[in-house]
Design a protein around this motif. Structure first.
Motif, short mmCIF file in Angstrom:
data_model
loop_
_atom_site.label_atom_id
_atom_site.label_comp_id
_atom_site.label_asym_id
_atom_site.label_seq_id
_atom_site.Cartn_x
_atom_site.Cartn_y
_atom_site.Cartn_z
N GLY A 1 0.83 -1.21 0.00
CA GLY A 1 0.00 0.00 0.00
C GLY A 1 0.86 1.24 0.00
O GLY A 1 1.64 1.47 -0.91
N ASP A 2 0.74 2.03 1.06
CA ASP A 2 1.46 3.29 1.16
C ASP A 2 2.72 3.18 2.00
O ASP A 2 3.26 4.20 2.42
CB ASP A 2 0.54 4.37 1.76
CG ASP A 2 -0.64 4.68 0.85
OD1 ASP A 2 -0.55 4.38 -0.36
OD2 ASP A 2 -1.64 5.21 1.35
N THR A 3 3.18 1.96 2.27
CA THR A 3 4.40 1.80 3.07
C THR A 3 5.40 0.91 2.35
O THR A 3 5.05 0.00 1.61
CB THR A 3 4.12 1.20 4.46
OG1 THR A 3 3.58 -0.11 4.31
CG2 THR A 3 3.20 2.07 5.28
N VAL A 4 6.65 1.21 2.60
CA VAL A 4 7.75 0.39 2.12
C VAL A 4 8.52 -0.06 3.36
O VAL A 4 8.74 0.72 4.28
CB VAL A 4 8.65 1.16 1.12
CG1 VAL A 4 9.30 2.37 1.73
CG2 VAL A 4 9.69 0.26 0.52
N THR A 5 8.84 -1.35 3.40
CA THR A 5 9.53 -1.91 4.55
C THR A 5 10.84 -2.53 4.09
O THR A 5 10.86 -3.38 3.21
CB THR A 5 8.69 -3.00 5.25
OG1 THR A 5 7.44 -2.44 5.63
CG2 THR A 5 9.40 -3.54 6.48
N VAL A 6 11.93 -2.06 4.70
CA VAL A 6 13.24 -2.66 4.47
C VAL A 6 13.57 -3.45 5.73
O VAL A 6 13.55 -2.90 6.83
CB VAL A 6 14.32 -1.59 4.23
CG1 VAL A 6 15.70 -2.22 4.09
CG2 VAL A 6 13.98 -0.75 3.01
N THR A 7 13.85 -4.73 5.57
CA THR A 7 14.22 -5.56 6.71
C THR A 7 15.68 -5.94 6.54
O THR A 7 16.07 -6.58 5.57
CB THR A 7 13.34 -6.83 6.77
OG1 THR A 7 11.97 -6.43 6.84
CG2 THR A 7 13.68 -7.66 8.00
N LEU A 8 16.49 -5.48 7.49
CA LEU A 8 17.92 -5.74 7.48
C LEU A 8 18.28 -6.58 8.70
O LEU A 8 18.04 -6.15 9.83
CB LEU A 8 18.71 -4.42 7.52
CG LEU A 8 18.42 -3.43 6.40
CD1 LEU A 8 19.03 -2.08 6.71
CD2 LEU A 8 18.95 -3.98 5.08
N GLY A 9 18.81 -7.77 8.46
CA GLY A 9 19.18 -8.64 9.57
C GLY A 9 18.01 -8.94 10.49
O GLY A 9 18.18 -9.04 11.70
N GLY A 10 16.82 -9.06 9.93
CA GLY A 10 15.63 -9.38 10.72
C GLY A 10 14.95 -8.20 11.37
O GLY A 10 13.93 -8.36 12.03
N VAL A 11 15.50 -6.99 11.21
CA VAL A 11 14.92 -5.79 11.82
C VAL A 11 14.19 -4.98 10.75
O VAL A 11 14.82 -4.45 9.83
CB VAL A 11 16.01 -4.92 12.48
CG1 VAL A 11 15.41 -3.66 13.09
CG2 VAL A 11 16.78 -5.72 13.52
N PRO A 12 12.86 -4.88 10.85
CA PRO A 12 12.11 -4.13 9.84
C PRO A 12 12.15 -2.62 10.10
O PRO A 12 12.07 -2.16 11.23
CB PRO A 12 10.68 -4.66 10.00
CG PRO A 12 10.60 -5.12 11.41
CD PRO A 12 11.99 -5.57 11.80
N ILE A 13 12.29 -1.88 9.02
CA ILE A 13 12.23 -0.42 9.05
C ILE A 13 11.10 -0.03 8.12
O ILE A 13 11.19 -0.24 6.90
CB ILE A 13 13.56 0.21 8.60
CG1 ILE A 13 14.71 -0.28 9.49
CG2 ILE A 13 13.47 1.72 8.60
CD1 ILE A 13 16.08 -0.05 8.91
N VAL A 14 10.02 0.50 8.67
CA VAL A 14 8.82 0.83 7.90
C VAL A 14 8.80 2.34 7.64
O VAL A 14 8.98 3.13 8.56
CB VAL A 14 7.55 0.39 8.66
CG1 VAL A 14 6.31 0.73 7.85
CG2 VAL A 14 7.61 -1.09 8.99
N THR A 15 8.57 2.69 6.39
CA THR A 15 8.55 4.09 5.99
C THR A 15 7.37 4.33 5.07
O THR A 15 7.04 3.48 4.25
CB THR A 15 9.86 4.43 5.22
OG1 THR A 15 10.97 4.13 6.04
CG2 THR A 15 9.91 5.89 4.85
N ALA A 16 6.75 5.48 5.19
CA ALA A 16 5.69 5.86 4.26
C ALA A 16 6.29 6.08 2.88
O ALA A 16 7.38 6.65 2.76
CB ALA A 16 4.99 7.13 4.74
#
Length: 111
Positions: free
Chosen positions: A26-41
């Protein structure tokens, strides 16, 4: 399930990209690095750069001071992310413009 991207097995091995996934929901992009998600609009992503290589590509996302460089994805997958991100951003902008228009039309009909 939202579309996701990640390095290919060979891309991971040959580019030392590490474990990462990229999801567009949808309106979010999630980058998961080493199992840690970073969610950004999606609207907060200032720059998306896809640098195509012969076999693998790099995806860069710039959000403020944070830059995520994701290596080792297949070039066709990186191109698919670029298209999907552009479509998501366009859809968001269209919804925002529609809401602004509806609000202006409502105010005009009251006045």
């Amino acid at each position: 399930m939202p579309p996701t991207w990640q390095p290919s097995a060979w891309g991971k091995a040959l580019t030392s990209s590490g474990d990462w996934t990229l999801a567009l929901d949808g309106d979010t992009v999630t980058v998961t690095l080493g199992g840690v998600p970073i969610v950004t609009a999606v609207e907060d992503v200032e720059i998306v750069t896809v640098t195509r290589g012969l076999l693998w590509s790099r995806i860069e996302l710039h959000v403020g001071e944070w830059v995520s460089r994701l290596y080792g994805t297949r070039s066709k997958d990186a191109a698919a992310f670029e298209r999907a991100f552009a479509a998501s951003l366009k859809a968001l902008q269209l919804r925002q413009l529609t809401a602004e228009f509806d609000s202006a039309a409502h105010r005009a009909s009251l006045g």
